[in-house]
Design an enzyme around this catalytic site. Sequence first.
Site, PDB file in Angstrom:
ATOM      1  N   GLU A  86       0.885  -1.188   0.000  1.00  0.00           N
ATOM      2  CA  GLU A  86       0.000   0.000   0.000  1.00  0.00           C
ATOM      3  C   GLU A  86       0.914   1.226   0.000  1.00  0.00           C
ATOM      4  OE1 GLU A  86      -2.705   0.162   3.428  1.00  0.00           O
ATOM      5  OE2 GLU A  86      -2.509   2.340   3.370  1.00  0.00           O
ATOM      6  N   ARG A 110       1.049  10.084   1.274  1.00  0.00           N
ATOM      7  CA  ARG A 110       1.603  10.988   2.290  1.00  0.00           C
ATOM      8  C   ARG A 110       2.823  11.695   1.742  1.00  0.00           C
ATOM      9  NH1 ARG A 110       1.333   7.074   7.605  1.00  0.00           N
ATOM     10  NH2 ARG A 110      -0.724   6.337   7.021  1.00  0.00           N
ATOM     11  N   LYS A 126     -10.944  -0.985   6.911  1.00  0.00           N
ATOM     12  CA  LYS A 126      -9.707  -0.730   7.652  1.00  0.00           C
ATOM     13  C   LYS A 126     -10.121  -0.296   9.059  1.00  0.00           C
ATOM     14  CE  LYS A 126      -6.028   2.772   7.649  1.00  0.00           C
ATOM     15  NZ  LYS A 126      -4.670   2.825   7.107  1.00  0.00           N
TER      16      LYS A 126
HETATM   17  C1  3PG Z   1      -1.693   3.583   8.330  1.00  0.00           C
HETATM   18  O1  3PG Z   1      -1.856   4.587   7.685  1.00  0.00           O
HETATM   19  O2  3PG Z   1      -2.209   2.518   8.019  1.00  0.00           O
HETATM   20  C2  3PG Z   1      -0.923   3.655   9.589  1.00  0.00           C
HETATM   21  O3  3PG Z   1      -0.512   4.940   9.867  1.00  0.00           O
HETATM   22  C3  3PG Z   1       0.245   2.741   9.649  1.00  0.00           C
HETATM   23  O4  3PG Z   1       0.551   2.759  10.975  1.00  0.00           O
HETATM   24  P1  3PG Z   1       1.979   2.387  11.530  1.00  0.00           P
HETATM   25  O5  3PG Z   1       2.961   3.315  10.876  1.00  0.00           O
HETATM   26  O6  3PG Z   1       1.848   2.593  13.013  1.00  0.00           O
HETATM   27  O7  3PG Z   1       2.256   0.952  11.175  1.00  0.00           O
END
Ligand code: 3PG
Length: 208
Positions: free
Chosen positions: A41, A45, A129
């Site tokens: 994925e 960002r 999700k």
């Molecule tokens: C996401 O967008 O799915 C999460 O921010 C991932 O979270 P993590 O960086 O704590 O694994």
Amino acid sequence: MRRIIEAFSRCRIVPVVAIERAADAPALARALLAGGVGVAEITFRTAAAAEAIARIAKEVPDMLVGAGTVRSTEQVRQAVAAGAQFVVAPAFSPAVCAFCAQGEVPVFPGCATPTEMEAAIALGLTHLKFFPAEQAGGAAYLKAMASVFPEVKFMPTGGISAKNLREYLDLPNVLACGGSWMCSPQRIAAQDWATITKLCKESICNAR
Ligand code: 3PG
């Protein structure tokens, strides 16, 4: 959607990637594949997201690549044009979900409350999700959702790592876990592909 769900349930781990240089994307995808992880994925960002998706789709066709942190219909458009095969959103956005349904784009909207879950179910979505998983109540929270939303399977993300992965995967209402623990932005920036492959292998063993 069926094909994506099957791939997630086979892999059970969905790396959440924030990548600054699109040129690193093919090498990253190969590192994940070498570790047994065939899904990625790529999050919106960073400004490199769409190009990173396009490069993986073209240069590493064995990788099932999707877009993450999708917050607008314009980002869905960009993701699909780049070759994303699924969309993950941090929030439940009726506009994003409707746009995806119209284009038959598999979408996993982020839900953290029963109200958001109910709203997503009303649109016919049953694969959601759960974000931010650890901060919102963790595996115990998801366990409580099973009795009220028996038709839903979740992809928890947020604060998941090798340490707590099993807690989530052992729940019958968890499809797969997402997270950045095996491919942190720092490791990607350092092009530390060997460590990323190693962490994927360990996580895959843990997930089986
Ligand atoms: C996401 O967008 O799915 C999460 O921010 C991932 O979270 P993590 O960086 O704590 O694994």
